[in-house]
Scaffold this motif. Structure first.
Motif, short mmCIF file in Angstrom:
data_model
loop_
_atom_site.label_atom_id
_atom_site.label_comp_id
_atom_site.label_asym_id
_atom_site.label_seq_id
_atom_site.Cartn_x
_atom_site.Cartn_y
_atom_site.Cartn_z
N LYS A 15 4.97 10.12 1.03
CA LYS A 15 6.07 9.35 1.61
C LYS A 15 6.71 8.31 0.66
O LYS A 15 7.94 8.30 0.51
CB LYS A 15 5.52 8.67 2.87
N VAL A 65 0.85 -1.20 0.00
CA VAL A 65 0.00 0.00 0.00
C VAL A 65 0.88 1.25 0.00
O VAL A 65 1.70 1.45 0.88
CB VAL A 65 -1.03 0.01 1.15
N ALA A 66 0.68 2.06 -1.04
CA ALA A 66 1.52 3.25 -1.23
C ALA A 66 0.65 4.43 -1.67
O ALA A 66 1.11 5.32 -2.37
CB ALA A 66 2.59 2.97 -2.28
N ALA A 67 -0.62 4.42 -1.25
CA ALA A 67 -1.55 5.47 -1.72
C ALA A 67 -1.83 6.52 -0.66
O ALA A 67 -2.75 7.33 -0.82
CB ALA A 67 -2.86 4.82 -2.21
N GLY A 68 -1.03 6.54 0.41
CA GLY A 68 -1.25 7.52 1.47
C GLY A 68 -0.63 8.86 1.12
O GLY A 68 0.18 8.97 0.20
N ASP A 114 3.29 -2.32 4.12
CA ASP A 114 3.32 -0.86 3.95
C ASP A 114 4.53 -0.45 3.11
O ASP A 114 5.65 -0.88 3.42
CB ASP A 114 3.47 -0.16 5.31
N ALA A 115 4.31 0.44 2.15
CA ALA A 115 5.43 0.96 1.36
C ALA A 115 6.45 1.67 2.25
O ALA A 115 7.62 1.79 1.89
CB ALA A 115 4.91 1.93 0.30
N ALA A 116 6.01 2.12 3.40
CA ALA A 116 6.87 2.92 4.29
C ALA A 116 7.75 2.05 5.19
O ALA A 116 8.34 2.56 6.14
CB ALA A 116 6.00 3.84 5.13
N SER A 146 -7.50 1.05 0.40
CA SER A 146 -6.38 0.73 -0.51
C SER A 146 -6.08 -0.77 -0.47
O SER A 146 -5.84 -1.39 -1.50
CB SER A 146 -5.14 1.54 -0.15
N LYS A 176 8.28 1.59 10.65
CA LYS A 176 7.56 2.34 9.61
C LYS A 176 8.03 3.79 9.62
O LYS A 176 8.05 4.43 10.67
CB LYS A 176 6.05 2.29 9.87
N ARG A 199 1.92 13.17 8.14
CA ARG A 199 2.67 13.35 9.38
C ARG A 199 4.13 13.71 9.14
O ARG A 199 4.81 14.22 9.99
CB ARG A 199 2.57 12.08 10.25
N GLY A 258 -7.60 3.98 -2.30
CA GLY A 258 -8.79 4.72 -1.88
C GLY A 258 -8.45 5.69 -0.78
O GLY A 258 -7.28 5.88 -0.43
N PRO A 259 -9.49 6.32 -0.17
CA PRO A 259 -9.24 7.39 0.80
C PRO A 259 -8.54 6.94 2.09
O PRO A 259 -7.74 7.68 2.65
CB PRO A 259 -10.64 7.94 1.12
N GLN A 260 -8.84 5.73 2.57
CA GLN A 260 -8.19 5.22 3.79
C GLN A 260 -7.33 4.02 3.43
O GLN A 260 -7.58 3.35 2.43
CB GLN A 260 -9.26 4.75 4.81
N ARG A 261 -6.35 3.71 4.31
CA ARG A 261 -5.49 2.54 4.07
C ARG A 261 -6.33 1.29 3.83
O ARG A 261 -6.04 0.48 2.95
CB ARG A 261 -4.54 2.34 5.27
O1 C5P Z 1 -0.40 6.73 7.17
P1 C5P Z 1 0.30 5.45 7.51
O2 C5P Z 1 1.79 5.63 7.70
O3 C5P Z 1 -0.33 4.64 8.59
O4 C5P Z 1 0.16 4.55 6.18
C1 C5P Z 1 0.63 3.24 6.13
C2 C5P Z 1 0.72 2.80 4.67
O5 C5P Z 1 -0.58 2.81 4.09
C3 C5P Z 1 1.60 3.75 3.82
O6 C5P Z 1 2.46 2.94 3.03
C4 C5P Z 1 0.58 4.51 3.00
O7 C5P Z 1 1.07 4.91 1.72
C5 C5P Z 1 -0.57 3.51 2.86
N1 C5P Z 1 -1.88 4.15 2.64
C6 C5P Z 1 -2.58 3.86 1.47
N2 C5P Z 1 -3.81 4.47 1.22
C7 C5P Z 1 -4.30 5.37 2.09
C8 C5P Z 1 -3.59 5.67 3.29
C9 C5P Z 1 -2.38 5.04 3.53
O8 C5P Z 1 -2.14 3.04 0.65
N3 C5P Z 1 -5.45 5.97 1.79
#
Ligand code: C5P
Length: 248
Positions: free
Chosen positions: A22, A8-11, A106-108, A87, A227, A15, A81-84
């Motif tokens: 990120k 997941v890399a859509a955030g 997580d991509a992070a 996604s 992370k 922060r 999508g809007p929330q992890r």
């Molecule tokens: O925000 P946070 O650090 O918790 O996000 C964890 C992972 O989820 C990140 O790799 C972020 O890119 C991903 N993510 C996502 N879609 C979102 C929110 C977060 O893929 N809407």
């Protein structure tokens, strides 16, 4: 057994306070996402990697994959999508048809090792759900906030808002959840569908299995698989990745 990963890399990475999200920030000369994909690519049990990106980052992501490949695994992009949680659900819809185990990451977290990924796949194929976690190293306190978050003065940002300790938690019983979180595909797909139907929001995938009465087995992880969340984390990752690059 056929295993894929969803990354997941859509955030937005708000922060971190950067304009670039990120996963696309350069760390030790490469975008963070590329470091993470290279780490996953070393796990030979994974045949495909599904990368979930925001629609407006798809073109950039394709460029990065072309510039920094080739990768051993097949890589597919899909939109988040809007929330992890959204996604992840969208990523689960893009797995190989024959995939029976999914590693959600997580991509992070660029420092994941193939051994930990493989251990999570083995546990998930036996138990259904595997959560990579580390024991808590520090003593844990439950706290409450007793003021309204207004700094007492400009110098006091380190001690404001004011929080006081409510209780000390038993450290033996607390583990810190990381990713990957690894599942049998039908189990996690059903959990995400039910969460969507019942408007349930959680912060990680294992929490859905717990909520719906399933068992999640712990896979001991590594502290270096942290992370990247704050500017301090970013500096630490930069130092570790630069040291690693100069060792090779
Ligand atoms: O925000 P946070 O650090 O918790 O996000 C964890 C992972 O989820 C990140 O790799 C972020 O890119 C991903 N993510 C996502 N879609 C979102 C929110 C977060 O893929 N809407």
């Amino acid at each position: 057994m056929h295993a894929n990963a969803v990354i997941v890399a859509a955030g937005k990475g708000e922060r971190l306070g950067t304009r670039v999200p990120k996963p696309f920030l350069p760390v030790a000369e490469l975008p963070l996402l590329v470091h993470t994909l290279r780490s996953l690519d070393r796990a030979r049990l994974l045949s495909s990697l599904v990368v979930v990106v925001a629609p407006e980052r798809e073109a950039l992501c394709r460029e990065l994959l072309n510039a920094h490949g080739p990768f051993r695994s097949a890589i597919r992009l899909t939109h988040g999508g809007p929330q992890r949680q959204d996604s992840v659900r969208l990523g689960l819809a893009a797995l190989d048809a024959e995939c029976d185990i999914v590693v959600i990451h997580d991509a992070a977290r660029p420092f994941i090792s193939p051994d930990v990924i493989h251990a999570s796949i083995r546990v998930a194929s036996q138990a259904g759900a595997a959560l990579v976690a580390v024991p808590a190293a520090d003593t844990l306190k439950r706290v409450e906030q007793v003021d309204d978050e207004t700094p007492l003065s400009t110098e006091s940002s380190l001690i404001s808002p004011v929080r006081t300790v409510v209780e000390t938690l038993s450290r033996q019983d607390v583990w810190l959840a990381q990713t990957p979180q690894t599942f049998r595909v039908p189990l996690i797909r059903a959990a995400h569908q039910r969460a969507l139907d019942e408007a349930i929001q959680v912060t990680d995938d294992a929490a859905l299995i717990e909520k719906f009465g399933g068992t999640v087995q712990i896979v001991p992880g590594e502290r270096r698989n942290f992370k990247i969340t704050t500017p301090d984390d970013l500096r630490m990752a930069e130092a570790l990745l630069s040291a690693h690059a100069s060792e090779r």
